[in-house]
Design a protein around this motif. Sequence first.
Motif, PDB file in Angstrom:
ATOM      1  N   ASP A 181     -20.879  20.492  38.853  1.00 22.86           N
ATOM      2  CA  ASP A 181     -19.562  19.742  38.055  1.00 22.86           C
ATOM      3  C   ASP A 181     -20.070  18.252  37.646  1.00 22.86           C
ATOM      4  O   ASP A 181     -18.479  17.961  37.718  1.00 22.86           O
ATOM      5  CB  ASP A 181     -18.214  20.273  38.810  1.00 22.86           C
ATOM      6  CG  ASP A 181     -17.494  21.556  39.585  1.00 22.86           C
ATOM      7  OD1 ASP A 181     -17.462  22.152  40.622  1.00 22.86           O
ATOM      8  OD2 ASP A 181     -18.521  21.943  38.425  1.00 22.86           O
ATOM      9  N   ARG A 182     -21.093  17.848  37.681  1.00 21.85           N
ATOM     10  CA  ARG A 182     -21.270  16.934  37.088  1.00 21.85           C
ATOM     11  C   ARG A 182     -21.923  16.586  34.983  1.00 21.85           C
ATOM     12  O   ARG A 182     -20.805  15.578  35.175  1.00 21.85           O
ATOM     13  CB  ARG A 182     -22.447  15.421  37.586  1.00 21.85           C
ATOM     14  CG  ARG A 182     -21.928  15.476  39.508  1.00 21.85           C
ATOM     15  CD  ARG A 182     -23.353  15.317  40.238  1.00 21.85           C
ATOM     16  NE  ARG A 182     -22.149  14.466  41.742  1.00 21.85           N
ATOM     17  CZ  ARG A 182     -21.986  14.919  42.130  1.00 21.85           C
ATOM     18  NH1 ARG A 182     -21.638  15.892  42.605  1.00 21.85           N
ATOM     19  NH2 ARG A 182     -21.470  14.085  43.745  1.00 21.85           N
ATOM     20  N   ARG A 183     -22.202  16.908  35.269  1.00 24.17           N
ATOM     21  CA  ARG A 183     -21.720  16.924  33.879  1.00 24.17           C
ATOM     22  C   ARG A 183     -20.839  18.527  32.573  1.00 24.17           C
ATOM     23  O   ARG A 183     -21.370  19.410  33.532  1.00 24.17           O
ATOM     24  CB  ARG A 183     -24.038  17.212  33.641  1.00 24.17           C
ATOM     25  CG  ARG A 183     -24.242  16.345  33.648  1.00 24.17           C
ATOM     26  CD  ARG A 183     -25.774  16.679  33.344  1.00 24.17           C
ATOM     27  NE  ARG A 183     -26.216  15.123  33.013  1.00 24.17           N
ATOM     28  CZ  ARG A 183     -27.832  15.084  33.066  1.00 24.17           C
ATOM     29  NH1 ARG A 183     -28.472  15.875  32.376  1.00 24.17           N
ATOM     30  NH2 ARG A 183     -28.622  13.414  33.277  1.00 24.17           N
ATOM     31  N   ALA A 184     -20.647  18.623  31.722  1.00 21.99           N
ATOM     32  CA  ALA A 184     -20.315  19.479  30.332  1.00 21.99           C
ATOM     33  C   ALA A 184     -21.095  19.063  30.105  1.00 21.99           C
ATOM     34  O   ALA A 184     -22.104  18.372  29.137  1.00 21.99           O
ATOM     35  CB  ALA A 184     -18.696  18.739  30.485  1.00 21.99           C
ATOM     36  N   TYR A 185     -21.546  20.536  29.442  1.00 21.74           N
ATOM     37  CA  TYR A 185     -22.380  20.469  28.267  1.00 21.74           C
ATOM     38  C   TYR A 185     -21.022  21.538  26.703  1.00 21.74           C
ATOM     39  O   TYR A 185     -20.215  22.680  27.206  1.00 21.74           O
ATOM     40  CB  TYR A 185     -23.717  21.923  28.383  1.00 21.74           C
ATOM     41  CG  TYR A 185     -24.379  21.008  29.578  1.00 21.74           C
ATOM     42  CD1 TYR A 185     -25.257  21.180  28.641  1.00 21.74           C
ATOM     43  CD2 TYR A 185     -24.537  21.468  30.511  1.00 21.74           C
ATOM     44  CE1 TYR A 185     -26.224  20.027  30.422  1.00 21.74           C
ATOM     45  CE2 TYR A 185     -25.080  21.310  31.964  1.00 21.74           C
ATOM     46  CZ  TYR A 185     -25.636  20.308  31.273  1.00 21.74           C
ATOM     47  OH  TYR A 185     -26.696  19.850  32.181  1.00 21.74           O
ATOM     48  N   VAL A 186     -20.872  20.721  26.024  1.00 25.45           N
ATOM     49  CA  VAL A 186     -20.430  21.067  25.268  1.00 25.45           C
ATOM     50  C   VAL A 186     -21.249  21.960  23.624  1.00 25.45           C
ATOM     51  O   VAL A 186     -21.814  21.363  22.687  1.00 25.45           O
ATOM     52  CB  VAL A 186     -19.486  19.763  24.245  1.00 25.45           C
ATOM     53  CG1 VAL A 186     -18.376  20.583  23.453  1.00 25.45           C
ATOM     54  CG2 VAL A 186     -18.917  19.756  25.381  1.00 25.45           C
ATOM     55  N   ALA A 187     -20.237  22.876  23.396  1.00 18.41           N
ATOM     56  CA  ALA A 187     -20.679  23.033  21.555  1.00 18.41           C
ATOM     57  C   ALA A 187     -20.269  23.296  20.697  1.00 18.41           C
ATOM     58  O   ALA A 187     -19.153  22.753  20.216  1.00 18.41           O
ATOM     59  CB  ALA A 187     -20.704  25.267  21.626  1.00 18.41           C
ATOM     60  N   ALA A 188     -20.957  22.026  19.883  1.00 20.62           N
ATOM     61  CA  ALA A 188     -20.485  21.342  18.610  1.00 20.62           C
ATOM     62  C   ALA A 188     -20.493  22.369  17.670  1.00 20.62           C
ATOM     63  O   ALA A 188     -21.873  21.851  16.939  1.00 20.62           O
ATOM     64  CB  ALA A 188     -20.507  19.955  18.468  1.00 20.62           C
ATOM     65  N   MET A 189     -19.991  22.890  17.406  1.00 26.89           N
ATOM     66  CA  MET A 189     -19.950  23.325  16.160  1.00 26.89           C
ATOM     67  C   MET A 189     -20.408  23.664  15.046  1.00 26.89           C
ATOM     68  O   MET A 189     -21.303  23.486  14.230  1.00 26.89           O
ATOM     69  CB  MET A 189     -18.775  24.944  16.481  1.00 26.89           C
ATOM     70  CG  MET A 189     -19.465  26.628  15.486  1.00 26.89           C
ATOM     71  SD  MET A 189     -17.484  27.141  15.737  1.00 26.89           S
ATOM     72  CE  MET A 189     -18.357  28.984  14.670  1.00 26.89           C
TER      73      MET A 189
ATOM     74  N   LEU B  24     -19.473  13.216  32.963  1.00 26.19           N
ATOM     75  CA  LEU B  24     -18.165  13.629  33.692  1.00 26.19           C
ATOM     76  C   LEU B  24     -18.164  12.322  34.515  1.00 26.19           C
ATOM     77  O   LEU B  24     -16.623  12.002  34.865  1.00 26.19           O
ATOM     78  CB  LEU B  24     -18.067  15.049  34.454  1.00 26.19           C
ATOM     79  CG  LEU B  24     -17.944  16.227  32.975  1.00 26.19           C
ATOM     80  CD1 LEU B  24     -17.218  17.393  33.243  1.00 26.19           C
ATOM     81  CD2 LEU B  24     -17.130  15.712  32.301  1.00 26.19           C
ATOM     82  N   GLU B  25     -18.914  11.581  35.046  1.00 26.70           N
ATOM     83  CA  GLU B  25     -19.055  10.504  35.960  1.00 26.70           C
ATOM     84  C   GLU B  25     -18.872   9.233  35.108  1.00 26.70           C
ATOM     85  O   GLU B  25     -18.047   8.373  35.250  1.00 26.70           O
ATOM     86  CB  GLU B  25     -19.531  10.478  37.321  1.00 26.70           C
ATOM     87  CG  GLU B  25     -20.092  11.212  38.472  1.00 26.70           C
ATOM     88  CD  GLU B  25     -21.535  11.211  38.927  1.00 26.70           C
ATOM     89  OE1 GLU B  25     -21.548  10.568  38.527  1.00 26.70           O
ATOM     90  OE2 GLU B  25     -20.747  12.540  39.849  1.00 26.70           O
ATOM     91  N   LYS B  26     -19.329   9.051  33.992  1.00 24.02           N
ATOM     92  CA  LYS B  26     -19.164   7.450  33.100  1.00 24.02           C
ATOM     93  C   LYS B  26     -18.715   8.012  32.177  1.00 24.02           C
ATOM     94  O   LYS B  26     -17.753   7.636  31.148  1.00 24.02           O
ATOM     95  CB  LYS B  26     -20.640   7.767  33.056  1.00 24.02           C
ATOM     96  CG  LYS B  26     -21.932   7.124  33.651  1.00 24.02           C
ATOM     97  CD  LYS B  26     -22.919   7.349  33.196  1.00 24.02           C
ATOM     98  CE  LYS B  26     -24.261   6.858  34.500  1.00 24.02           C
ATOM     99  NZ  LYS B  26     -25.413   6.183  33.535  1.00 24.02           N
ATOM    100  N   ARG B  27     -18.031   9.490  31.793  1.00 25.51           N
ATOM    101  CA  ARG B  27     -16.623   9.916  31.342  1.00 25.51           C
ATOM    102  C   ARG B  27     -17.370   9.604  29.413  1.00 25.51           C
ATOM    103  O   ARG B  27     -17.152   8.924  28.660  1.00 25.51           O
ATOM    104  CB  ARG B  27     -15.772   9.268  31.054  1.00 25.51           C
ATOM    105  CG  ARG B  27     -15.118   9.593  32.531  1.00 25.51           C
ATOM    106  CD  ARG B  27     -14.703  10.292  32.807  1.00 25.51           C
ATOM    107  NE  ARG B  27     -13.548  10.225  33.851  1.00 25.51           N
ATOM    108  CZ  ARG B  27     -12.880  11.080  34.899  1.00 25.51           C
ATOM    109  NH1 ARG B  27     -14.542  11.529  35.731  1.00 25.51           N
ATOM    110  NH2 ARG B  27     -12.783  10.764  35.505  1.00 25.51           N
ATOM    111  N   GLN B  28     -18.713   9.575  29.808  1.00 27.06           N
ATOM    112  CA  GLN B  28     -18.848   9.975  28.020  1.00 27.06           C
ATOM    113  C   GLN B  28     -20.426  10.414  27.826  1.00 27.06           C
ATOM    114  O   GLN B  28     -20.972  11.544  28.084  1.00 27.06           O
ATOM    115  CB  GLN B  28     -19.922   8.470  28.051  1.00 27.06           C
ATOM    116  CG  GLN B  28     -21.114   7.954  28.658  1.00 27.06           C
ATOM    117  CD  GLN B  28     -21.630   6.371  28.414  1.00 27.06           C
ATOM    118  OE1 GLN B  28     -20.735   5.874  28.780  1.00 27.06           O
ATOM    119  NE2 GLN B  28     -22.577   6.214  28.804  1.00 27.06           N
ATOM    120  N   VAL B  29     -20.791  10.883  26.175  1.00 29.29           N
ATOM    121  CA  VAL B  29     -21.973  11.618  26.335  1.00 29.29           C
ATOM    122  C   VAL B  29     -23.412  10.802  26.089  1.00 29.29           C
ATOM    123  O   VAL B  29     -23.689   9.582  25.749  1.00 29.29           O
ATOM    124  CB  VAL B  29     -21.766  11.679  24.223  1.00 29.29           C
ATOM    125  CG1 VAL B  29     -23.484  12.603  24.521  1.00 29.29           C
ATOM    126  CG2 VAL B  29     -20.326  13.042  24.498  1.00 29.29           C
TER     127      VAL B  29
END
Length: 668
Positions: free
Chosen positions: A97-105, A115-120
């Motif tokens: 749960d420390r990273r999120a992977y996002v599909a930017a269509m 998600l800890e640093k709150r940045q890409v």
Amino acid sequence: MENKQKKRFTWIGWGLIAALALSACSPTDEAVGGPAGEPRKAPAESRPIAITRDGTAVVTANIDVPTITLVDVKKRAVTAEIPVGREPRSVALSPDDRRAYVAAMHDDRVDVVDLEKRQVIASVPVAHQPFAVVTSPDGKRVYVSSYRGGVISVIDTSTNRVVRELPVEREPRGLALNADGSELYVSHYLNGHVSVIDTAAWKVKKTVALAETPEPPNHDQKVSQGVPGMVENMTFSPDGKELWLPHILTNTDTPIQFESTVFPTVSVIDTTARKERVEERKHLFKQMNIVNVKNETEIVSNPADVAFLPDGSKAFVVMGGSEDLMTFDLRRGGRATQLLRRVPGANPRGMVISPDGSELYIHNAMSHDLVFVETGGSDSYKKAAVSGKPLPLIAKDPLPPDVRAGKVMFFSANSDRFAAPITGKNWMSCASCHFDGEINGLTFLTPKGPRNLPSNVLATKTGLMTWDGSRDDFADYLLTVQNEMGGMTQFDPTKPLPPEVQKMFDQMFAYLDYADSLPVPKSPYRKPDGSLTPLAQQGEALFKGKAGCITCHALPNYTDSAQAVDAAGRLSVQNRRFLHDVGTATPADKGAVEGDGRAHFQNPRKPGEFDTPTLRGVWATAPYLHDGSAATIEEVLTTRNPQHKHGNAHLLTEQERKALVEYVLSLE
């Protein structure tokens, strides 16, 4: 499409993109979720919302807002809104749960968010229009579906590089990975197929074709029936033995009309046998049969997502069109037992459930808020209920107000929401046929004859509207709303609309006209740098010369329809000089001898008269022609051109015709 699998997208990137300093909140060292290094033991499914393993936080992909939002569900507070790429359609969490992977269509990439640093911290280029992402149980891989790219990709999370690709059927959409990570299910949006991928062998080992529901023996057209489509999110049952797929059935065997054309459905796949349990499909009027005080079935539309109680006693289905939540009691025959009418907000499209099953978190795609619902647990007599007010997820909506209002309308079948009902009894939204604003690949029966559903890409910029060019103003779609969707029936189409109703059409037009709403899809038939191939260059010369295509498919949008104007330079349905008979009409085509009331009966159309469609992005819109009778562009020029009326295609050699097809499929 012709040779599509051979001509894969080749712009996959292999290097890391420089880290983006895009923090929306102050960085923190506080961990977000589960224990580091411990593999996940549960399945993983793609959707626009994800929940941490301990259930303390959810993350939403904000779809048409280029951000993701982190929510503390115990405090019911947003803790961060983090900028990401355009059109983030799906978000997946690493097992810790420390990273999120996002599909930017719309940026053809997967963003990696700390998600800890709150940045890409990295962006990984992938094939065109990535839609869904899921992570492997050990977190070492991210699986990505590319909707237009037609491939499933694997990202190595240690290097943030694409390391494998697998071509699959067209329009791969949702993903669901079983608990041990051995099988990846891929939903195909338009045709209702589900590919089952062996992740070790990296091959499609089976394709499950969701069954067509036939017309009943008594020929009742108002009974759930048709072909599956709009297949996106998928959810495993708690024991992993079933995979539930919310979708719609579209009936094309009867004239299009709201009560007999589109039906909400949930299908069930047996994950052991890898086949559909057709007898367990949930149908309107059968398993979905909640009646009101008048003993009438409450109509729901566009089922979007499913969630189960941890003990498997209940399933919840959220309806994106009618904006409802339906509860199925699986210990009492599996039928719907409750309808929570009107989930607050607009267009609920994804949901997750807390680890203890006490709360549902529903993500509204259009109002950009999070709704909290108390499930009632496994008690058959306790009903789901909204808890508190929706939580806003974004600081600012980037869409202009009229664009947002029009988009809400397009995706909504909530008859209570607008100045006038856009549909009858919540049956359907515009998106029920125009999936995600574009096509459904089907041909409908209309009074004028069979009509292939057109895409809305560039619809506001290409002149007259509909296949026969019989509309020159967007408010003319009042006829579609009245005759096909069952809404606004109180208005006389020959008279001006009330201002508040006219405004509805103006707002819908604003949504379709907005540059970022429905971009022309990039073509896989071009070279990696976006330029034409040598064969397409030859085709371009033929298109503008020997083949004569440019005569009707004029630049810049490859149609001459915009030239159909009156003396004042305004589009006019009375100007028929740019309608063409290209020999594609059949005895099924009836035309419209008298015209219609919106045009004061000044727009009659003969059966063979058709408006010229744009060719931009045509590679993605098969089947072709007004009746969908051509599966390929090659067929448009050959088998569906027996009278040699389609330009000078009949004068081309086979090699020239191949070059012309290559060029047409390259148009963007």
